[in-house]
Scaffold this motif. Sequence first.
Motif, short mmCIF file in Angstrom:
data_model
loop_
_atom_site.label_atom_id
_atom_site.label_comp_id
_atom_site.label_asym_id
_atom_site.label_seq_id
_atom_site.Cartn_x
_atom_site.Cartn_y
_atom_site.Cartn_z
N ASP A 207 -19.75 -71.71 45.88
CA ASP A 207 -19.71 -70.62 46.65
C ASP A 207 -18.24 -70.50 47.55
OD1 ASP A 207 -22.16 -69.94 46.44
OD2 ASP A 207 -23.03 -71.16 48.24
N LEU A 208 -17.49 -71.78 47.11
CA LEU A 208 -16.13 -71.61 47.68
C LEU A 208 -15.18 -71.25 46.94
CD1 LEU A 208 -16.18 -75.03 49.91
CD2 LEU A 208 -16.01 -72.61 50.69
N GLY A 209 -15.46 -70.74 45.79
CA GLY A 209 -14.78 -70.11 44.70
C GLY A 209 -14.50 -70.87 43.59
N ALA A 210 -14.83 -72.09 43.30
CA ALA A 210 -14.68 -72.94 42.00
C ALA A 210 -15.46 -72.26 41.07
CB ALA A 210 -14.75 -74.28 42.39
N ARG A 211 -14.96 -72.43 39.67
CA ARG A 211 -15.58 -72.37 38.49
C ARG A 211 -16.36 -73.74 38.08
NH1 ARG A 211 -14.20 -72.07 32.14
NH2 ARG A 211 -16.09 -71.28 31.54
N VAL A 212 -17.49 -73.61 38.32
CA VAL A 212 -18.50 -74.95 38.22
C VAL A 212 -19.24 -74.75 36.63
CG1 VAL A 212 -20.54 -76.42 38.93
CG2 VAL A 212 -18.65 -75.11 40.27
N ILE A 213 -19.04 -75.68 35.77
CA ILE A 213 -19.51 -75.83 34.51
C ILE A 213 -20.60 -77.06 34.70
CG2 ILE A 213 -19.53 -76.04 32.13
CD1 ILE A 213 -16.58 -75.04 32.66
N LYS A 214 -21.97 -76.91 34.43
CA LYS A 214 -22.79 -77.80 34.46
C LYS A 214 -23.09 -78.33 33.22
CE LYS A 214 -27.50 -79.38 36.13
NZ LYS A 214 -28.68 -78.94 36.47
N VAL A 215 -23.01 -79.49 32.75
CA VAL A 215 -23.45 -79.96 31.21
C VAL A 215 -24.60 -80.52 31.33
CG1 VAL A 215 -22.66 -81.33 29.50
CG2 VAL A 215 -20.81 -80.21 30.77
N GLY B 218 -9.55 -70.88 41.36
CA GLY B 218 -8.72 -71.48 40.45
C GLY B 218 -9.10 -72.75 40.03
N VAL B 219 -9.96 -73.60 40.81
CA VAL B 219 -10.30 -74.84 40.67
C VAL B 219 -11.59 -74.64 39.56
CG1 VAL B 219 -11.67 -76.88 41.60
CG2 VAL B 219 -9.54 -75.65 42.43
N THR B 220 -11.65 -75.61 38.60
CA THR B 220 -12.82 -75.54 37.67
C THR B 220 -13.48 -77.05 37.73
OG1 THR B 220 -11.80 -74.04 36.10
CG2 THR B 220 -13.56 -75.74 35.31
N ALA B 221 -14.45 -77.20 38.27
CA ALA B 221 -15.32 -78.43 38.22
C ALA B 221 -16.34 -78.64 37.17
CB ALA B 221 -15.93 -78.58 39.68
N VAL B 222 -16.41 -79.73 36.39
CA VAL B 222 -17.40 -80.21 35.46
C VAL B 222 -18.28 -81.00 35.98
CG1 VAL B 222 -17.63 -81.00 33.23
CG2 VAL B 222 -15.67 -79.86 33.48
N ALA B 223 -19.55 -80.55 36.07
CA ALA B 223 -20.72 -81.24 36.73
C ALA B 223 -21.50 -81.83 35.90
CB ALA B 223 -21.48 -80.32 37.75
N LEU B 224 -21.71 -83.12 35.89
CA LEU B 224 -22.79 -84.04 35.13
C LEU B 224 -23.87 -84.40 35.94
CD1 LEU B 224 -19.87 -86.22 33.08
CD2 LEU B 224 -21.28 -83.89 32.45
N GLU B 225 -24.88 -83.77 36.37
CA GLU B 225 -25.66 -83.91 37.14
C GLU B 225 -27.25 -83.50 36.99
OE1 GLU B 225 -24.91 -79.74 39.32
OE2 GLU B 225 -23.62 -81.36 39.96
N GLN B 226 -28.11 -83.97 37.55
CA GLN B 226 -29.51 -83.27 37.56
C GLN B 226 -30.18 -83.75 38.82
OE1 GLN B 226 -31.42 -85.52 34.40
NE2 GLN B 226 -31.22 -87.48 35.32
N ALA B 227 -31.21 -83.14 38.89
CA ALA B 227 -32.35 -83.16 39.93
C ALA B 227 -31.73 -82.07 41.32
CB ALA B 227 -32.47 -84.36 40.63
N VAL B 228 -31.76 -82.24 42.37
CA VAL B 228 -31.70 -81.00 43.19
C VAL B 228 -30.31 -81.44 44.07
CG1 VAL B 228 -32.45 -80.09 45.10
CG2 VAL B 228 -33.86 -80.91 43.54
N ALA B 229 -29.93 -82.69 44.71
CA ALA B 229 -28.93 -82.78 45.59
C ALA B 229 -27.35 -82.58 44.75
CB ALA B 229 -28.64 -84.34 46.16
N ALA B 230 -27.10 -83.03 43.73
CA ALA B 230 -25.84 -82.72 43.02
C ALA B 230 -25.78 -81.30 42.78
CB ALA B 230 -25.82 -83.65 41.74
#
Length: 80
Positions: A27-35, A6-18
């Motif tokens: 993996d913990l169930g969040a919907r992740v959207i990487k822009v 039920g949690v949505t995370a917007v990811a503004l990231e690059q490379a490997v760590a983020a």
Amino acid sequence: MPPLEGVTAVALEQAVAAPFASRQLADLGARVIKVERVDGHDFARAYDSLVRGEHTGAVLAELGYDAGTVEGLRSAGAVR
């Protein structure tokens, strides 16, 4: 039920760590959207091309979430 369902995370990231951290959220169930950047996506994708022509680490880190530019994600129906 996963703890972040039920949690949505917007990811503004690059490379490997983020992206790896975002993978943990997915993996913990969040919907992740990487822009990603409009001018060429995440630069780490060019490190190698072993998996379907993409960087191995990016493919593994991004399993389970949507990634792309805002327009690409909108066209695919991932965002409004």
